[in-house]
Scaffold this motif. Sequence first.
Motif, PDB file in Angstrom:
ATOM      1  N   GLN A  31      11.159  -1.168  24.210  1.00 22.36           N
ATOM      2  CA  GLN A  31      12.167  -2.225  24.247  1.00 22.36           C
ATOM      3  C   GLN A  31      11.688  -3.797  25.036  1.00 22.36           C
ATOM      4  OE1 GLN A  31      15.066   0.080  26.107  1.00 22.36           O
ATOM      5  NE2 GLN A  31      16.486  -0.022  24.348  1.00 22.36           N
ATOM      6  N   ILE A  32      10.786  -3.477  25.619  1.00 21.22           N
ATOM      7  CA  ILE A  32      10.293  -4.781  26.053  1.00 21.22           C
ATOM      8  C   ILE A  32       9.636  -5.694  25.031  1.00 21.22           C
ATOM      9  CG2 ILE A  32       7.761  -4.048  26.608  1.00 21.22           C
ATOM     10  CD1 ILE A  32       7.934  -5.473  29.352  1.00 21.22           C
ATOM     11  N   LYS A  33       9.419  -5.235  24.049  1.00 14.23           N
ATOM     12  CA  LYS A  33       8.829  -5.974  22.756  1.00 14.23           C
ATOM     13  C   LYS A  33       9.685  -7.050  22.650  1.00 14.23           C
ATOM     14  CE  LYS A  33       6.969  -5.618  18.223  1.00 14.23           C
ATOM     15  NZ  LYS A  33       6.889  -7.136  17.958  1.00 14.23           N
ATOM     16  N   THR A  34      11.146  -6.904  22.453  1.00 16.57           N
ATOM     17  CA  THR A  34      12.061  -8.107  22.530  1.00 16.57           C
ATOM     18  C   THR A  34      11.928  -9.351  23.370  1.00 16.57           C
ATOM     19  OG1 THR A  34      13.351  -6.521  21.521  1.00 16.57           O
ATOM     20  CG2 THR A  34      14.563  -8.475  22.077  1.00 16.57           C
ATOM     21  N   PHE A  35      11.688  -8.958  24.529  1.00 16.45           N
ATOM     22  CA  PHE A  35      11.569  -9.815  25.646  1.00 16.45           C
ATOM     23  C   PHE A  35      10.254 -10.510  25.513  1.00 16.45           C
ATOM     24  CE2 PHE A  35      14.569  -7.046  28.094  1.00 16.45           C
ATOM     25  CZ  PHE A  35      15.338  -7.712  28.631  1.00 16.45           C
ATOM     26  N   ILE A  36       9.160  -9.972  25.082  1.00 11.37           N
ATOM     27  CA  ILE A  36       8.094 -10.490  24.754  1.00 11.37           C
ATOM     28  C   ILE A  36       8.169 -11.439  23.703  1.00 11.37           C
ATOM     29  CG2 ILE A  36       5.607 -10.164  24.027  1.00 11.37           C
ATOM     30  CD1 ILE A  36       5.654  -7.686  26.127  1.00 11.37           C
ATOM     31  N   ASP A  37       8.769 -11.111  22.505  1.00 17.78           N
ATOM     32  CA  ASP A  37       8.947 -11.778  21.375  1.00 17.78           C
ATOM     33  C   ASP A  37       9.525 -13.079  21.654  1.00 17.78           C
ATOM     34  OD1 ASP A  37       7.298  -9.899  19.899  1.00 17.78           O
ATOM     35  OD2 ASP A  37       8.892  -9.046  18.920  1.00 17.78           O
ATOM     36  N   ASP A  38      10.717 -12.755  22.405  1.00 18.20           N
ATOM     37  CA  ASP A  38      11.654 -14.044  22.676  1.00 18.20           C
ATOM     38  C   ASP A  38      10.912 -14.833  23.701  1.00 18.20           C
ATOM     39  OD1 ASP A  38      13.199 -13.072  20.921  1.00 18.20           O
ATOM     40  OD2 ASP A  38      14.554 -12.000  22.243  1.00 18.20           O
ATOM     41  N   ILE A  47       4.535 -16.865  31.277  1.00 18.86           N
ATOM     42  CA  ILE A  47       5.285 -16.011  30.061  1.00 18.86           C
ATOM     43  C   ILE A  47       4.450 -14.804  29.830  1.00 18.86           C
ATOM     44  CG2 ILE A  47       5.978 -15.997  27.679  1.00 18.86           C
ATOM     45  CD1 ILE A  47       6.359 -18.947  27.849  1.00 18.86           C
ATOM     46  N   VAL A  48       5.104 -13.824  29.814  1.00 21.33           N
ATOM     47  CA  VAL A  48       4.262 -12.355  29.809  1.00 21.33           C
ATOM     48  C   VAL A  48       4.172 -12.152  28.287  1.00 21.33           C
ATOM     49  CG1 VAL A  48       4.440  -9.830  30.036  1.00 21.33           C
ATOM     50  CG2 VAL A  48       5.304 -11.637  31.871  1.00 21.33           C
ATOM     51  N   THR A  49       2.861 -11.897  28.038  1.00 18.71           N
ATOM     52  CA  THR A  49       2.575 -11.587  26.438  1.00 18.71           C
ATOM     53  C   THR A  49       2.014 -10.086  26.272  1.00 18.71           C
ATOM     54  OG1 THR A  49       0.403 -12.401  26.837  1.00 18.71           O
ATOM     55  CG2 THR A  49       2.039 -13.878  25.971  1.00 18.71           C
ATOM     56  N   CYS A  63      13.587 -12.289  34.099  1.00 15.48           N
ATOM     57  CA  CYS A  63      13.905 -11.862  32.871  1.00 15.48           C
ATOM     58  C   CYS A  63      15.072 -12.935  32.268  1.00 15.48           C
ATOM     59  CB  CYS A  63      14.608 -10.504  32.531  1.00 15.48           C
ATOM     60  SG  CYS A  63      13.323  -9.115  33.118  1.00 15.48           S
ATOM     61  N   GLU A  64      14.996 -13.520  31.228  1.00 16.61           N
ATOM     62  CA  GLU A  64      15.972 -14.586  30.871  1.00 16.61           C
ATOM     63  C   GLU A  64      17.315 -13.730  30.615  1.00 16.61           C
ATOM     64  OE1 GLU A  64      16.296 -17.356  26.823  1.00 16.61           O
ATOM     65  OE2 GLU A  64      14.613 -18.043  28.248  1.00 16.61           O
ATOM     66  N   GLY A  65      18.323 -14.302  30.829  1.00 12.51           N
ATOM     67  CA  GLY A  65      19.621 -13.674  30.770  1.00 12.51           C
ATOM     68  C   GLY A  65      19.906 -12.697  31.704  1.00 12.51           C
ATOM     69  N   ILE A  66      19.144 -12.365  32.683  1.00 16.08           N
ATOM     70  CA  ILE A  66      19.483 -11.443  33.908  1.00 16.08           C
ATOM     71  C   ILE A  66      19.472 -12.280  35.033  1.00 16.08           C
ATOM     72  CG2 ILE A  66      18.548  -9.391  35.090  1.00 16.08           C
ATOM     73  CD1 ILE A  66      18.561  -8.440  32.247  1.00 16.08           C
ATOM     74  N   ASP A  67      20.518 -12.002  35.839  1.00 17.81           N
ATOM     75  CA  ASP A  67      20.773 -12.916  37.008  1.00 17.81           C
ATOM     76  C   ASP A  67      20.081 -12.396  38.403  1.00 17.81           C
ATOM     77  OD1 ASP A  67      22.371 -14.497  35.754  1.00 17.81           O
ATOM     78  OD2 ASP A  67      24.309 -13.350  36.141  1.00 17.81           O
ATOM     79  N   VAL A  68      19.002 -11.723  38.106  1.00 16.62           N
ATOM     80  CA  VAL A  68      18.168 -10.966  39.171  1.00 16.62           C
ATOM     81  C   VAL A  68      16.754 -11.304  39.050  1.00 16.62           C
ATOM     82  CG1 VAL A  68      17.474  -9.033  40.314  1.00 16.62           C
ATOM     83  CG2 VAL A  68      20.052  -9.391  39.753  1.00 16.62           C
ATOM     84  N   ASP A  69      15.990 -11.769  39.955  1.00 16.91           N
ATOM     85  CA  ASP A  69      14.557 -11.850  39.847  1.00 16.91           C
ATOM     86  C   ASP A  69      14.179 -10.601  40.677  1.00 16.91           C
ATOM     87  OD1 ASP A  69      14.430 -14.311  38.537  1.00 16.91           O
ATOM     88  OD2 ASP A  69      14.177 -15.472  40.301  1.00 16.91           O
TER      89      ASP A  69
END
Length: 77
Positions: A31-38, A47-49, A63-69
């Motif tokens: 599922q991390i692929k979605t974060f990487i692709d976006d 940016i993580v690739t 993570c974009e869209g998540i309120d926590v670092d």
Amino acid sequence: MKEQRQVPIHTEYIQIDQLLKLEGIIETGGQIKTFIDDKALTLNGQIVTEKRKKCRVGDVITCEGIDVDFVVTKEEA
């Protein structure tokens, strides 16, 4: 301002996909692929690739869209 959550590790590093699974952001490593692709995932502002990018103590994961670092810390003995 985003909340910062500490993620203690007892090893030299944790792979970013494992960290996100540990924190309940993803259920499977794939599922991390979605974060990487976006381009929605950064490590220390870069940016993580790579889905198995190594995160070490002191690293900050956003993570974009998540309120926590997530901040990688050393687990206390």
